[in-house]
Design a protein around this motif. Structure first.
Motif, mmCIF file in Angstrom:
data_model
loop_
_atom_site.group_PDB
_atom_site.id
_atom_site.type_symbol
_atom_site.label_atom_id
_atom_site.label_comp_id
_atom_site.label_asym_id
_atom_site.label_seq_id
_atom_site.Cartn_x
_atom_site.Cartn_y
_atom_site.Cartn_z
ATOM 1 N N GLU A 1 7.717 7.287 -10.221
ATOM 2 C CA GLU A 1 8.559 6.145 -10.570
ATOM 3 C C GLU A 1 8.520 5.155 -9.417
ATOM 4 O O GLU A 1 7.986 5.454 -8.342
ATOM 5 N N ALA A 2 9.079 3.984 -9.639
ATOM 6 C CA ALA A 2 9.094 2.974 -8.577
ATOM 7 C C ALA A 2 9.893 3.479 -7.381
ATOM 8 O O ALA A 2 10.990 4.007 -7.541
ATOM 9 N N PRO A 3 9.355 3.348 -6.166
ATOM 10 C CA PRO A 3 10.103 3.790 -4.992
ATOM 11 C C PRO A 3 11.264 2.851 -4.685
ATOM 12 O O PRO A 3 11.147 1.633 -4.819
ATOM 13 N N SER A 4 12.384 3.416 -4.289
ATOM 14 C CA SER A 4 13.528 2.630 -3.853
ATOM 15 C C SER A 4 13.355 2.238 -2.389
ATOM 16 O O SER A 4 12.463 2.731 -1.691
ATOM 17 N N PHE A 5 14.249 1.362 -1.912
ATOM 18 C CA PHE A 5 14.201 1.014 -0.487
ATOM 19 C C PHE A 5 14.419 2.247 0.382
ATOM 20 O O PHE A 5 13.963 2.296 1.525
ATOM 21 N N VAL A 6 15.084 3.267 -0.146
ATOM 22 C CA VAL A 6 15.332 4.488 0.624
ATOM 23 C C VAL A 6 14.017 5.195 0.948
ATOM 24 O O VAL A 6 13.842 5.748 2.039
ATOM 25 N N ALA A 7 13.077 5.180 0.023
ATOM 26 C CA ALA A 7 11.774 5.791 0.278
ATOM 27 C C ALA A 7 11.028 5.052 1.389
ATOM 28 O O ALA A 7 10.394 5.668 2.255
ATOM 29 N N PHE A 8 11.113 3.725 1.384
ATOM 30 C CA PHE A 8 10.484 2.948 2.454
ATOM 31 C C PHE A 8 11.160 3.242 3.800
ATOM 32 O O PHE A 8 10.483 3.297 4.840
ATOM 33 N N GLU A 9 12.475 3.414 3.795
ATOM 34 C CA GLU A 9 13.173 3.777 5.036
ATOM 35 C C GLU A 9 12.646 5.101 5.582
ATOM 36 O O GLU A 9 12.495 5.268 6.798
ATOM 37 N N GLY A 10 12.383 6.060 4.687
ATOM 38 C CA GLY A 10 11.840 7.338 5.141
ATOM 39 C C GLY A 10 10.479 7.184 5.789
ATOM 40 O O GLY A 10 10.212 7.757 6.853
ATOM 41 N N TRP A 11 9.588 6.411 5.162
ATOM 42 C CA TRP A 11 8.254 6.205 5.736
ATOM 43 C C TRP A 11 8.351 5.522 7.091
ATOM 44 O O TRP A 11 7.693 5.934 8.053
ATOM 45 N N ASP A 12 9.165 4.496 7.179
ATOM 46 C CA ASP A 12 9.301 3.772 8.445
ATOM 47 C C ASP A 12 9.856 4.675 9.545
ATOM 48 O O ASP A 12 9.467 4.557 10.713
ATOM 49 N N THR A 13 10.771 5.568 9.190
ATOM 50 C CA THR A 13 11.382 6.458 10.179
ATOM 51 C C THR A 13 10.333 7.300 10.891
ATOM 52 O O THR A 13 10.287 7.362 12.133
ATOM 53 N N VAL A 14 9.498 7.980 10.129
ATOM 54 C CA VAL A 14 8.479 8.846 10.729
ATOM 55 C C VAL A 14 7.443 8.019 11.482
ATOM 56 O O VAL A 14 6.974 8.421 12.562
ATOM 57 N N ARG B 1 0.825 -1.205 0.000
ATOM 58 C CA ARG B 1 0.000 0.000 0.000
ATOM 59 C C ARG B 1 0.861 1.258 0.000
ATOM 60 O O ARG B 1 0.660 2.191 -0.800
ATOM 61 N N VAL B 2 1.873 1.300 0.867
ATOM 62 C CA VAL B 2 2.764 2.469 0.926
ATOM 63 C C VAL B 2 3.552 2.599 -0.370
ATOM 64 O O VAL B 2 3.744 3.705 -0.893
ATOM 65 N N GLY B 3 4.001 1.470 -0.915
ATOM 66 C CA GLY B 3 4.744 1.509 -2.163
ATOM 67 C C GLY B 3 3.940 2.128 -3.297
ATOM 68 O O GLY B 3 4.466 2.891 -4.114
ATOM 69 N N LYS B 4 2.655 1.806 -3.364
ATOM 70 C CA LYS B 4 1.792 2.370 -4.401
ATOM 71 C C LYS B 4 1.683 3.887 -4.252
ATOM 72 O O LYS B 4 1.768 4.640 -5.240
ATOM 73 N N GLU B 5 1.528 4.354 -3.013
ATOM 74 C CA GLU B 5 1.402 5.791 -2.792
ATOM 75 C C GLU B 5 2.722 6.507 -3.040
ATOM 76 O O GLU B 5 2.746 7.642 -3.548
ATOM 77 N N LEU B 6 3.843 5.877 -2.690
ATOM 78 C CA LEU B 6 5.138 6.473 -2.979
ATOM 79 C C LEU B 6 5.374 6.579 -4.485
ATOM 80 O O LEU B 6 5.925 7.570 -4.973
ATOM 81 N N ARG B 7 4.957 5.564 -5.211
ATOM 82 C CA ARG B 7 5.105 5.602 -6.674
ATOM 83 C C ARG B 7 4.339 6.796 -7.253
ATOM 84 O O ARG B 7 4.825 7.479 -8.160
ATOM 85 N N GLU B 8 3.151 7.051 -6.740
ATOM 86 C CA GLU B 8 2.359 8.179 -7.223
ATOM 87 C C GLU B 8 3.052 9.505 -6.927
ATOM 88 O O GLU B 8 3.034 10.427 -7.750
ATOM 89 N N ARG B 9 3.672 9.605 -5.761
ATOM 90 C CA ARG B 9 4.368 10.843 -5.406
ATOM 91 C C ARG B 9 5.627 11.047 -6.234
ATOM 92 O O ARG B 9 5.962 12.165 -6.629
ATOM 93 N N LEU B 10 6.366 9.973 -6.458
ATOM 94 C CA LEU B 10 7.663 10.067 -7.122
ATOM 95 C C LEU B 10 7.561 10.028 -8.645
ATOM 96 O O LEU B 10 8.478 10.467 -9.340
#
Length: 370
Positions: A287-300, A276-285
């Motif tokens: 392009e396909a989100p990298s693991f770095v984008a997932f690290e950012g979401w998990d951090t907050v 679910r988060v990956g889909k929303e990150l793709r819409e924001r970016l």
């Protein structure tokens, strides 16, 4: 161009929002693309926290500062953010920059949750103020060495630029491979032309070349040269630090950028939350989100949970690291003390070795799971 400060209403002491300072490389010589993905993850999680009521009814707000891969700039940003009254500092991608930020956060008594940097010794001495989501370099690079051994690669050359991070990685590889009759030869990436690099690989009969260098320069010309040299057709090119993860790598190298294994801090398959988060990150970016984008979401998400449970007091937040239990995009997140790191570490961070599929460079293949 520097990142513009957040609006004064977000930074004024005593404001209604709960502020987090965010360190992100957004200008060169920082890896801007990684910074963009990290910030996208941070921003998305903040938006979701606020949509769910914020922190006790108060909005969560990021105060973003561009580090530009400069340790001194990052340390100064921590000073500034502490003065602005942030409850904690998050982020950073570059290890040497995160190390400077961690040292300053420790000195000032500001909680710092590091998103992406992997250098084992993130602080000189053990500290209660710093926690990290990314796995320590020694763990990840030993997994990468196991992949090389499993692929029959024992004569390894590394083309490296001067850096504490690269030197640490070479040491991990050499020690691990030596225990299995493997060898590591170092080549000075700053002293060699692409053609001279190819000649050195042939002369030493290496079976794999690892690029411990900046991207796009000199990584891209090195890859092109090796790919174009028929003498090196059987030599594996690797990039353990993850350069092939981001779209700019594929755009610059096209087919030549495929089949180059790298470390990826994701599980083999994402669960429902990650999807679910990956889909929303793709819409924001876009392009396909990298693991770095997932690290950012998990951090907050981790810090929001701690803020809800323990309040905004800095000392209380730092004391909460060992009690964190949060479902992240890449699995359950809990912190523990890991020998050699000096910080609270997510010991279960997932790691696998992947590459871009030569048959479809937009698709990733999982080659080895740690």
């Amino acid at each position: 161009m520097n990142t513009p400060p957040s609006p004064p209403t977000a930074e004024r002491a005593g404001g209604s929002s709960v502020r987090l300072g965010a360190l992100v490389p957004l200008t060169r010589p920082g890896w801007v693309e990684a910074g963009r993905h990290l910030l996208a993850g941070l921003d998305l999680a903040v938006a979701e926290v606020n949509a769910a009521g914020g922190i006790g009814g108060r909005a969560l707000e990021l105060v973003v500062r561009d580090t530009a891969a400069d340790p001194a700039r990052a340390a100064a940003a921590v000073d500034e953010l502490a003065g602005l009254g942030v409850s904690a500092v998050v982020g950073e991608y570059h290890s040497v920059v995160a190390r400077a930020a961690a040292a300053r956060a420790d000195a000032l008594g500001v909680p710092f949750l590091c998103s992406s940097a992997v250098l084992d010794a993130l602080t000189e001495e053990p500290t209660a103020w710093v926690a990290r989501l990314a796995p320590p370099q020694s763990r990840g690079w030993r997994i990468y060495a196991d992949f090389l051994l499993g692929d029959g690669r024992r004569r390894i050359a590394v083309a490296a630029q001067p850096s504490v991070y690269w030197a640490s990685g070479v040491r991990v590889l050499r020690e691990h491979l030596a225990a299995h009759d493997g060898t590591v030869m170092e080549l000075d990436a700053d002293a060699l032309t692409p053609e001279a690099l190819c000649d050195a690989l042939v002369d030493h009969g290496v079976t794999a070349l690892l690029l411990l260098v900046g991207q796009p320069e000199p990584a891209v010309p090195f890859v092109r040269a090796v790919r174009g040299d028929r003498r090196l057709a059987d030599v594996l090119i690797g990039a353990p630090a993850g350069q092939p993860e981001l779209a700019s790598w594929s755009a610059a190298l096209r087919e030549d950028g495929a089949g180059i294994p790298f470390l990826r801090y994701l599980p083999e398959r994402l669960g429902p939350l990650g999807e679910r988060v990956g889909k929303e990150l793709r819409e924001r970016l876009g392009e396909a989100p990298s693991f770095v984008a997932f690290e950012g979401w998990d951090t907050v998400t981790v810090l929001a949970s701690a803020l809800r449970s323990h309040g905004t007091d800095r000392a209380a937040l730092a004391a909460s690291w060992p009690r964190v239990a949060v479902e992240g995009t890449r699995g359950p997140i809990r912190f523990a003390r890991t020998p050699g790191t000096g910080v609270w570490q997510w010991a279960g961070a997932p790691i696998h070795v992947a590459d871009r599929d030569p048959a479809d460079p937009d698709r990733f293949r999982v080659l080895h799971v740690g």
